[in-house]
Design a protein around this motif. Sequence first.
Motif, PDB file in Angstrom:
ATOM      1  N   ARG A  16      40.508 -58.550 -16.059  1.00 21.14           N
ATOM      2  CA  ARG A  16      42.107 -58.633 -15.157  1.00 21.14           C
ATOM      3  C   ARG A  16      43.008 -57.509 -15.398  1.00 21.14           C
ATOM      4  N   SER A  17      42.776 -57.218 -16.269  1.00 20.97           N
ATOM      5  CA  SER A  17      43.866 -56.317 -16.836  1.00 20.97           C
ATOM      6  C   SER A  17      43.546 -55.160 -16.500  1.00 20.97           C
ATOM      7  N   PRO A  19      43.008 -52.831 -12.470  1.00 20.13           N
ATOM      8  CA  PRO A  19      43.492 -52.985 -11.014  1.00 20.13           C
ATOM      9  C   PRO A  19      41.829 -53.517 -10.659  1.00 20.13           C
ATOM     10  N   ASP A  20      42.259 -53.862  -9.087  1.00 14.49           N
ATOM     11  CA  ASP A  20      41.576 -54.465  -8.216  1.00 14.49           C
ATOM     12  C   ASP A  20      40.840 -52.411  -7.745  1.00 14.49           C
ATOM     13  N   GLY A  21      40.081 -52.776  -7.279  1.00 15.31           N
ATOM     14  CA  GLY A  21      39.051 -51.894  -6.351  1.00 15.31           C
ATOM     15  C   GLY A  21      38.349 -51.095  -6.953  1.00 15.31           C
ATOM     16  N   THR A  22      37.781 -50.098  -6.052  1.00 14.86           N
ATOM     17  CA  THR A  22      36.394 -49.418  -6.048  1.00 14.86           C
ATOM     18  C   THR A  22      36.191 -48.264  -6.775  1.00 14.86           C
ATOM     19  N   TRP A  23      35.298 -47.676  -7.746  1.00 13.83           N
ATOM     20  CA  TRP A  23      35.123 -46.370  -8.133  1.00 13.83           C
ATOM     21  C   TRP A  23      33.539 -46.090  -8.028  1.00 13.83           C
ATOM     22  N   GLU A  24      33.828 -44.956  -7.730  1.00 18.58           N
ATOM     23  CA  GLU A  24      32.071 -44.154  -7.155  1.00 18.58           C
ATOM     24  C   GLU A  24      32.202 -43.168  -8.672  1.00 18.58           C
ATOM     25  N   PHE A  25      30.235 -42.728  -9.347  1.00 14.20           N
ATOM     26  CA  PHE A  25      30.128 -42.116  -9.841  1.00 14.20           C
ATOM     27  C   PHE A  25      29.026 -41.355 -10.445  1.00 14.20           C
ATOM     28  N   GLY A  49      39.382 -58.796  -9.616  1.00 12.93           N
ATOM     29  CA  GLY A  49      40.292 -60.181 -10.325  1.00 12.93           C
ATOM     30  C   GLY A  49      39.463 -59.962 -11.594  1.00 12.93           C
ATOM     31  N   ASP A  50      38.521 -61.171 -12.066  1.00 19.03           N
ATOM     32  CA  ASP A  50      38.207 -61.077 -13.437  1.00 19.03           C
ATOM     33  C   ASP A  50      36.585 -60.963 -13.302  1.00 19.03           C
ATOM     34  N   GLU A  51      36.252 -60.429 -12.005  1.00 22.17           N
ATOM     35  CA  GLU A  51      35.272 -60.084 -11.799  1.00 22.17           C
ATOM     36  C   GLU A  51      34.107 -58.235 -11.670  1.00 22.17           C
ATOM     37  N   ALA A  52      33.450 -57.884 -12.402  1.00 22.91           N
ATOM     38  CA  ALA A  52      33.230 -56.699 -11.745  1.00 22.91           C
ATOM     39  C   ALA A  52      31.464 -57.054 -11.073  1.00 22.91           C
TER      40      ALA A  52
END
Length: 78
Positions: A16-17, A19-25, A49-52
């Motif tokens: 939750r702390s 930022p919402d978003g999507t990252w790729e590596f 939110g609180d999910e990944a």
Amino acid sequence: AALLDHAEAQVRDVLRSMPDGTWEFADYADEDSVEANPCRLKLRLTIKGDEAVLDFTGSDPQLGSSLNVPSGGDPRHT
């Protein structure tokens, strides 16, 4: 069960702390087989939110070697 619930609550607080978003590596690891082919690891991380969601689509197939077993799979070293 209580310990698992507590750990989950802590992780959700951390998520939750963020930022919402999507990252790729993507990167390569040296395989330790005779062929010594590099192994591609690709990750798409989505935080909401609180999910990944961790999506490894695009990674190479599982290796037959013991790359993920630091002790070489010897049960005496686990």
